[in-house]
Design a protein around this motif. Structure first.
Motif, short mmCIF file in Angstrom:
data_model
loop_
_atom_site.label_atom_id
_atom_site.label_comp_id
_atom_site.label_asym_id
_atom_site.label_seq_id
_atom_site.Cartn_x
_atom_site.Cartn_y
_atom_site.Cartn_z
N ALA A 193 0.82 -1.21 0.00
CA ALA A 193 0.00 0.00 0.00
C ALA A 193 0.86 1.26 0.00
O ALA A 193 0.55 2.24 -0.66
N GLN A 195 -4.36 2.92 -7.68
CA GLN A 195 -5.76 3.13 -7.30
C GLN A 195 -6.38 1.85 -6.77
O GLN A 195 -7.17 1.87 -5.85
N LEU A 252 -8.13 2.03 -2.93
CA LEU A 252 -8.13 3.27 -2.14
C LEU A 252 -9.53 3.65 -1.67
O LEU A 252 -9.67 4.53 -0.82
N GLU A 253 -10.53 3.02 -2.22
CA GLU A 253 -11.92 3.26 -1.83
C GLU A 253 -12.59 1.91 -1.57
O GLU A 253 -12.33 0.94 -2.27
#
Length: 71
Positions: free
Chosen positions: A26, A32, A52-53
């Motif tokens: 990470a 992304q 990331l989401e």
């Protein structure tokens, strides 16, 4: 390298190593998202999504990892 048997649970050390490497991924490699698919000897196809989401669940559904061994 230690021989692992299919279906054997991870030791605490192995689990900490996995989390540490994921954190390093990470920090150093993440763009992304990453989508991985691999064949488990026990469970069939396993899908891994790192992003990331949050996708498919609220952020509150995720367990926050706060105590990794430093190394």
């Amino acid at each position: 390298m230690k021989q692992l048997s299919a279906g054997a649970p991870l030791s605490d050390e192995e689990f900490q190593t996995m989390l540490g490497l994921l954190r390093r991924f990470a920090d150093c490699e993440m763009d992304q998202f990453a989508l991985w698919r691999f064949r488990s000897r026990v469970r069939g196809t396993v899908f891994v999504s790192v992003g990331l989401e949050p996708v498919g669940a609220s952020a509150a559904a995720f367990t926050e990892v706060t105590h990794l061994m430093e190394g």
